[in-house]
Design a protein around this motif. Structure first.
Motif, mmCIF file in Angstrom:
data_model
loop_
_atom_site.group_PDB
_atom_site.id
_atom_site.type_symbol
_atom_site.label_atom_id
_atom_site.label_comp_id
_atom_site.label_asym_id
_atom_site.label_seq_id
_atom_site.Cartn_x
_atom_site.Cartn_y
_atom_site.Cartn_z
ATOM 1 N N ALA A 161 0.857 -1.188 0.000
ATOM 2 C CA ALA A 161 0.000 0.000 0.000
ATOM 3 C C ALA A 161 0.889 1.233 0.000
ATOM 4 O O ALA A 161 1.769 1.373 0.853
ATOM 5 C CB ALA A 161 -0.913 0.008 1.220
ATOM 6 N N LEU A 162 0.657 2.112 -0.963
ATOM 7 C CA LEU A 162 1.435 3.344 -1.104
ATOM 8 C C LEU A 162 0.482 4.521 -1.103
ATOM 9 O O LEU A 162 -0.545 4.493 -1.791
ATOM 10 C CB LEU A 162 2.212 3.343 -2.420
ATOM 11 C CG LEU A 162 3.022 2.092 -2.770
ATOM 12 C CD1 LEU A 162 3.593 2.218 -4.175
ATOM 13 C CD2 LEU A 162 4.137 1.867 -1.761
ATOM 14 N N VAL A 186 -2.781 -3.390 -9.755
ATOM 15 C CA VAL A 186 -2.579 -2.163 -8.985
ATOM 16 C C VAL A 186 -3.901 -1.406 -8.990
ATOM 17 O O VAL A 186 -4.432 -1.089 -10.055
ATOM 18 C CB VAL A 186 -1.463 -1.297 -9.587
ATOM 19 C CG1 VAL A 186 -1.298 -0.003 -8.777
ATOM 20 C CG2 VAL A 186 -0.144 -2.072 -9.624
ATOM 21 N N ALA A 187 -4.436 -1.144 -7.802
ATOM 22 C CA ALA A 187 -5.751 -0.502 -7.689
ATOM 23 C C ALA A 187 -5.672 0.733 -6.816
ATOM 24 O O ALA A 187 -4.862 0.801 -5.875
ATOM 25 C CB ALA A 187 -6.760 -1.485 -7.090
ATOM 26 N N VAL A 197 -4.524 6.264 -2.156
ATOM 27 C CA VAL A 197 -3.890 5.049 -1.619
ATOM 28 C C VAL A 197 -3.929 4.007 -2.720
ATOM 29 O O VAL A 197 -4.998 3.619 -3.194
ATOM 30 C CB VAL A 197 -4.612 4.545 -0.361
ATOM 31 C CG1 VAL A 197 -3.949 3.255 0.135
ATOM 32 C CG2 VAL A 197 -4.592 5.603 0.747
ATOM 33 N N LEU A 198 -2.746 3.586 -3.148
ATOM 34 C CA LEU A 198 -2.606 2.571 -4.178
ATOM 35 C C LEU A 198 -2.289 1.246 -3.514
ATOM 36 O O LEU A 198 -1.454 1.185 -2.602
ATOM 37 C CB LEU A 198 -1.477 2.940 -5.150
ATOM 38 C CG LEU A 198 -1.481 4.362 -5.723
ATOM 39 C CD1 LEU A 198 -0.258 4.546 -6.621
ATOM 40 C CD2 LEU A 198 -2.762 4.629 -6.490
ATOM 41 N N GLU A 199 -2.925 0.173 -3.986
ATOM 42 C CA GLU A 199 -2.606 -1.156 -3.457
ATOM 43 C C GLU A 199 -2.129 -2.057 -4.583
ATOM 44 O O GLU A 199 -2.812 -2.213 -5.598
ATOM 45 C CB GLU A 199 -3.779 -1.808 -2.740
ATOM 46 C CG GLU A 199 -3.359 -3.155 -2.125
ATOM 47 C CD GLU A 199 -4.426 -3.770 -1.225
ATOM 48 O OE1 GLU A 199 -4.132 -4.035 -0.043
ATOM 49 O OE2 GLU A 199 -5.535 -3.997 -1.742
ATOM 50 N N ILE A 200 -0.958 -2.621 -4.383
ATOM 51 C CA ILE A 200 -0.417 -3.641 -5.268
ATOM 52 C C ILE A 200 -0.890 -4.986 -4.738
ATOM 53 O O ILE A 200 -0.614 -5.332 -3.586
ATOM 54 C CB ILE A 200 1.124 -3.577 -5.311
ATOM 55 C CG1 ILE A 200 1.569 -2.201 -5.821
ATOM 56 C CG2 ILE A 200 1.700 -4.706 -6.152
ATOM 57 C CD1 ILE A 200 3.053 -1.933 -5.598
#
Length: 204
Positions: A161-162, A186-187, A197-200
């Motif tokens: 999570a970024l 990547v969502a 907030v990006l989640e791989i």
């Protein structure tokens, strides 16, 4: 000052001061210092990430969680307090940031928090989750290298999570990650206060 992003031993005066903060539903009396990232309190981006943890994939029991670019420790401490059975690693190039995170982990009684320079993390170590407010301002190439280096250390079911500012390139970064990380989705799982907030996701 951007010294905290890339300076192993900051030249500024290491004046420590109290840092009262609320993390994981607890009021904590921590300590901070000049020149570490957001040394005077929880920055907006990290606050968005920590407020949106419920939108992320839940780490497995006994997970190994990495806080990449730990600063004075808010993400690492939250991970340890929210997941007391986890093995948390807090990594930062800044010696001062590492000292503060180690002290704050003790102050918060935050369980298992290993604090390390990037080069001191064992090469074979893999992570079940990475939570990070990455140092965007180090530049695109350096950021890309950093993210590829550490996302390669996710377990097959691991996630990252970024939190990234929209005006700092969150959407282009999401597209680039999707192109680079073959077999992982990547969502954009949350958006608030100008941050995404990006989640791989896990390997397909």
């Amino acid at each position: 000052m951007d010294e905290h992003y890339f300076t192993p031993s900051p030249a500024t005066d290491d004046r420590r001061f109290p840092l009262p903060v609320r993390l994981a539903g607890r009021d904590l009396d921590l300590v901070s210092s000049a020149s570490v990232f957001s040394g005077h309190g929880l920055d907006k981006a990290t606050a968005v990430l920590l407020a949106r943890l419920d939108t992320l994939t839940e780490p497995p029991a006994g997970a190994r969680i990495l806080d990449l670019g730990c600063g004075w420790g808010p993400i690492a401490l939250t991970a340890a307090l929210e997941h007391p059975d986890a093995e948390v690693w807090a990594v930062d190039v800044s010696e001062r940031a590492r000292e503060l995170t180690a002290e704050n982990a003790v102050r918060a009684a935050a369980g298992t928090v290993h604090v390390a320079a990037p080069e001191d993390v064992p090469d074979e170590m893999m992570f079940d989750a990475i939570w990070s407010n990455p140092p965007i301002r180090i530049g695109k190439q350096a950021l890309h290298e950093l993210l590829l280096r550490w996302t390669a250390r996710l377990t097959p079911q691991g996630t990252a999570a970024l939190v990234v500012g929209k005006n700092l390139g969150a959407d282009p970064l999401a597209r680039w990650l999707a192109e680079q990380l073959d077999g992982r989705d990547v969502a954009k799982v949350a958006s608030a206060k100008g941050f995404r907030v990006l989640e791989i996701g896990p390997r397909r």
